[in-house]
Design a protein around this motif. Structure first.
Motif, PDB file in Angstrom:
ATOM      1  N   HIS A   1       0.841  -1.197   0.000  1.00  0.00           N
ATOM      2  CA  HIS A   1       0.000   0.000   0.000  1.00  0.00           C
ATOM      3  C   HIS A   1       0.878   1.249   0.000  1.00  0.00           C
ATOM      4  CE1 HIS A   1      -3.512   2.468   0.854  1.00  0.00           C
ATOM      5  NE2 HIS A   1      -2.847   3.026   1.861  1.00  0.00           N
ATOM      6  N   ARG A   2       1.910   1.231   0.804  1.00  0.00           N
ATOM      7  CA  ARG A   2       2.824   2.381   0.855  1.00  0.00           C
ATOM      8  C   ARG A   2       3.627   2.523  -0.427  1.00  0.00           C
ATOM      9  NH1 ARG A   2       4.881   2.109   7.115  1.00  0.00           N
ATOM     10  NH2 ARG A   2       2.783   1.913   7.983  1.00  0.00           N
ATOM     11  N   VAL A   3       4.117   1.403  -0.948  1.00  0.00           N
ATOM     12  CA  VAL A   3       4.907   1.437  -2.182  1.00  0.00           C
ATOM     13  C   VAL A   3       4.051   1.900  -3.352  1.00  0.00           C
ATOM     14  CG1 VAL A   3       6.118  -0.040  -3.846  1.00  0.00           C
ATOM     15  CG2 VAL A   3       6.585  -0.259  -1.406  1.00  0.00           C
TER      16      VAL A   3
ATOM     17  N   ALA B   1      -6.705  -1.583  -0.738  1.00  0.00           N
ATOM     18  CA  ALA B   1      -6.085  -1.605   0.584  1.00  0.00           C
ATOM     19  C   ALA B   1      -6.543  -0.409   1.414  1.00  0.00           C
ATOM     20  CB  ALA B   1      -4.565  -1.608   0.455  1.00  0.00           C
ATOM     21  N   GLY B   2      -6.789   0.712   0.769  1.00  0.00           N
ATOM     22  CA  GLY B   2      -7.299   1.876   1.499  1.00  0.00           C
ATOM     23  C   GLY B   2      -8.670   1.617   2.086  1.00  0.00           C
ATOM     24  N   ILE B   3      -9.531   0.929   1.344  1.00  0.00           N
ATOM     25  CA  ILE B   3     -10.847   0.553   1.880  1.00  0.00           C
ATOM     26  C   ILE B   3     -10.668  -0.390   3.061  1.00  0.00           C
ATOM     27  CG2 ILE B   3     -12.959  -0.735   1.364  1.00  0.00           C
ATOM     28  CD1 ILE B   3     -12.807   0.444  -1.457  1.00  0.00           C
ATOM     29  N   ARG B   4      -9.745  -1.339   2.945  1.00  0.00           N
ATOM     30  CA  ARG B   4      -9.476  -2.269   4.050  1.00  0.00           C
ATOM     31  C   ARG B   4      -9.008  -1.505   5.291  1.00  0.00           C
ATOM     32  NH1 ARG B   4      -4.746  -4.795   5.961  1.00  0.00           N
ATOM     33  NH2 ARG B   4      -5.253  -6.654   7.161  1.00  0.00           N
ATOM     34  N   PHE B   5      -8.105  -0.558   5.105  1.00  0.00           N
ATOM     35  CA  PHE B   5      -7.604   0.198   6.250  1.00  0.00           C
ATOM     36  C   PHE B   5      -8.680   1.093   6.861  1.00  0.00           C
ATOM     37  CE2 PHE B   5      -3.317  -0.456   4.175  1.00  0.00           C
ATOM     38  CZ  PHE B   5      -2.981  -1.496   5.026  1.00  0.00           C
ATOM     39  N   LEU B   6      -9.579   1.620   6.030  1.00  0.00           N
ATOM     40  CA  LEU B   6     -10.702   2.386   6.577  1.00  0.00           C
ATOM     41  C   LEU B   6     -11.595   1.501   7.441  1.00  0.00           C
ATOM     42  CD1 LEU B   6     -11.760   4.669   3.597  1.00  0.00           C
ATOM     43  CD2 LEU B   6     -10.777   5.380   5.777  1.00  0.00           C
ATOM     44  N   LEU B   7     -11.841   0.280   6.980  1.00  0.00           N
ATOM     45  CA  LEU B   7     -12.639  -0.646   7.787  1.00  0.00           C
ATOM     46  C   LEU B   7     -11.916  -1.020   9.080  1.00  0.00           C
ATOM     47  CD1 LEU B   7     -14.083  -2.955   4.995  1.00  0.00           C
ATOM     48  CD2 LEU B   7     -15.328  -1.308   6.401  1.00  0.00           C
ATOM     49  N   LEU B   8     -10.603  -1.184   9.000  1.00  0.00           N
ATOM     50  CA  LEU B   8      -9.846  -1.470  10.221  1.00  0.00           C
ATOM     51  C   LEU B   8      -9.898  -0.289  11.187  1.00  0.00           C
ATOM     52  CD1 LEU B   8      -6.690  -3.286   8.798  1.00  0.00           C
ATOM     53  CD2 LEU B   8      -8.575  -4.306  10.072  1.00  0.00           C
TER      54      LEU B   8
ATOM     55  N   MET C   1     -12.366   1.595  11.575  1.00  0.00           N
ATOM     56  CA  MET C   1     -13.701   1.562  12.182  1.00  0.00           C
ATOM     57  C   MET C   1     -13.894   0.308  13.028  1.00  0.00           C
ATOM     58  SD  MET C   1     -16.160   3.176   9.225  1.00  0.00           S
ATOM     59  CE  MET C   1     -15.981   1.793   8.145  1.00  0.00           C
ATOM     60  N   HIS C   2     -12.778  -0.374  13.338  1.00  0.00           N
ATOM     61  CA  HIS C   2     -12.764  -1.560  14.197  1.00  0.00           C
ATOM     62  C   HIS C   2     -13.550  -2.718  13.596  1.00  0.00           C
ATOM     63  CE1 HIS C   2     -10.708   0.754  17.223  1.00  0.00           C
ATOM     64  NE2 HIS C   2     -11.634   1.689  17.105  1.00  0.00           N
ATOM     65  N   GLN C   3     -13.500  -2.848  12.279  1.00  0.00           N
ATOM     66  CA  GLN C   3     -14.118  -3.980  11.587  1.00  0.00           C
ATOM     67  C   GLN C   3     -13.010  -4.904  11.088  1.00  0.00           C
ATOM     68  OE1 GLN C   3     -17.498  -4.370  11.385  1.00  0.00           O
ATOM     69  NE2 GLN C   3     -17.545  -2.531  12.659  1.00  0.00           N
ATOM     70  N   GLY C   4     -13.058  -6.161  11.454  1.00  0.00           N
ATOM     71  CA  GLY C   4     -12.078  -7.131  10.978  1.00  0.00           C
ATOM     72  C   GLY C   4     -10.734  -7.051  11.659  1.00  0.00           C
ATOM     73  N   LEU C   5     -10.709  -6.726  12.931  1.00  0.00           N
ATOM     74  CA  LEU C   5      -9.444  -6.626  13.651  1.00  0.00           C
ATOM     75  C   LEU C   5      -8.924  -7.980  14.123  1.00  0.00           C
ATOM     76  CD1 LEU C   5      -9.993  -3.438  15.841  1.00  0.00           C
ATOM     77  CD2 LEU C   5      -8.606  -3.674  13.792  1.00  0.00           C
TER      78      LEU C   5
ATOM     79  N   LEU D   1      -7.467 -11.721  14.059  1.00  0.00           N
ATOM     80  CA  LEU D   1      -6.372 -12.208  13.225  1.00  0.00           C
ATOM     81  C   LEU D   1      -6.873 -12.909  11.960  1.00  0.00           C
ATOM     82  CD1 LEU D   1      -3.341 -12.518  12.906  1.00  0.00           C
ATOM     83  CD2 LEU D   1      -3.497 -14.626  14.232  1.00  0.00           C
ATOM     84  N   ALA D   2      -7.853 -13.779  12.110  1.00  0.00           N
ATOM     85  CA  ALA D   2      -8.360 -14.513  10.938  1.00  0.00           C
ATOM     86  C   ALA D   2      -9.022 -13.564   9.938  1.00  0.00           C
ATOM     87  CB  ALA D   2      -9.354 -15.581  11.378  1.00  0.00           C
ATOM     88  N   ALA D   3      -9.810 -12.624  10.436  1.00  0.00           N
ATOM     89  CA  ALA D   3     -10.474 -11.667   9.544  1.00  0.00           C
ATOM     90  C   ALA D   3      -9.456 -10.745   8.870  1.00  0.00           C
ATOM     91  CB  ALA D   3     -11.496 -10.847  10.321  1.00  0.00           C
ATOM     92  N   ALA D   4      -8.421 -10.346   9.583  1.00  0.00           N
ATOM     93  CA  ALA D   4      -7.392  -9.482   8.999  1.00  0.00           C
ATOM     94  C   ALA D   4      -6.638 -10.206   7.890  1.00  0.00           C
ATOM     95  CB  ALA D   4      -6.429  -9.004  10.075  1.00  0.00           C
ATOM     96  N   ARG D   5      -6.365 -11.476   8.108  1.00  0.00           N
ATOM     97  CA  ARG D   5      -5.677 -12.252   7.069  1.00  0.00           C
ATOM     98  C   ARG D   5      -6.567 -12.442   5.850  1.00  0.00           C
ATOM     99  NH1 ARG D   5      -2.572 -16.642  10.852  1.00  0.00           N
ATOM    100  NH2 ARG D   5      -0.828 -15.277  11.352  1.00  0.00           N
ATOM    101  N   LYS D   6      -7.846 -12.740   6.084  1.00  0.00           N
ATOM    102  CA  LYS D   6      -8.768 -12.921   4.961  1.00  0.00           C
ATOM    103  C   LYS D   6      -8.930 -11.637   4.166  1.00  0.00           C
ATOM    104  CE  LYS D   6     -11.539 -16.656   6.870  1.00  0.00           C
ATOM    105  NZ  LYS D   6     -12.851 -17.044   7.399  1.00  0.00           N
ATOM    106  N   SER D   7      -9.032 -10.508   4.853  1.00  0.00           N
ATOM    107  CA  SER D   7      -9.207  -9.245   4.136  1.00  0.00           C
ATOM    108  C   SER D   7      -7.949  -8.862   3.362  1.00  0.00           C
ATOM    109  CB  SER D   7      -9.619  -8.128   5.097  1.00  0.00           C
ATOM    110  OG  SER D   7      -8.588  -7.831   6.005  1.00  0.00           O
ATOM    111  N   SER D   8      -6.789  -9.183   3.888  1.00  0.00           N
ATOM    112  CA  SER D   8      -5.567  -8.864   3.154  1.00  0.00           C
ATOM    113  C   SER D   8      -5.411  -9.758   1.923  1.00  0.00           C
ATOM    114  CB  SER D   8      -4.347  -8.969   4.064  1.00  0.00           C
ATOM    115  OG  SER D   8      -4.220 -10.270   4.580  1.00  0.00           O
ATOM    116  N   VAL D   9      -5.786 -11.024   2.036  1.00  0.00           N
ATOM    117  CA  VAL D   9      -5.767 -11.898   0.858  1.00  0.00           C
ATOM    118  C   VAL D   9      -6.784 -11.406  -0.165  1.00  0.00           C
ATOM    119  CG1 VAL D   9      -6.296 -14.235   0.059  1.00  0.00           C
ATOM    120  CG2 VAL D   9      -4.869 -13.905   2.075  1.00  0.00           C
TER     121      VAL D   9
END
Length: 128
Positions: free
Chosen positions: A30-32, A87-94, A96-100, A102-110
């Motif tokens: 995301h940063r790169v 990834a920006g949408i994923r980070f916005l959801l994070l 808002m404390h959605q998908g924090l 471990l399993a949900a974070a891994r699924k959202s990143s995949v």
């Protein structure tokens, strides 16, 4: 009071031996991708201006964009935009404390990786 944790820490980090989890890889990409989009912004603005200017500048635009290396660069920039967006949408959801969890974070990143690469392939085939 001696700190035993500091005694076991390595003196230098061997970056090639560190294995990042998928959410870490998505974060770094995301940063790169953001940095790449920012650095290529003058090129993208020039291409945009050339495509809208006059018939002569459009011919220049067509010649530049028709080159295979430029097409490959634009394909990479399209992936960077799509990855940065997803990834920006994923980070916005994070945020808002959605998908924090471990399993949900891994699924959202995949999901971010799969969606951004799939969209890049679909749009790349249509635009090539």
């Amino acid at each position: 009071m001696a700190n035993t944790a500091s005694k076991t820490r390595p003196k230098h980090l061997q970056l090639t031996a560190i294995r990042l989890p998928i959410p870490g890889i998505v974060s770094i990409l995301h940063r790169v991708s953001g940095a790449g989009l920012f650095l290529c912004l003058p090129l993208l603005l020039w291409l945009f201006a050339a495509s809208l200017g006059s018939p002569e500048t459009f011919d220049t635009f067509s010649a530049v964009v028709g080159h295979p290396l430029v097409k490959l660069l634009l394909l990479g920039l399209m992936w960077a935009y799509l990855h940065h967006f997803c990834a920006g949408i994923r980070f916005l959801l994070l945020d808002m404390h959605q998908g924090l969890e471990l399993a949900a974070a891994r699924k959202s990143s995949v999901a971010v990786l799969v969606v951004s690469l799939t969209l890049t392939v679909i749009l790349g085939v249509k635009l090539w």
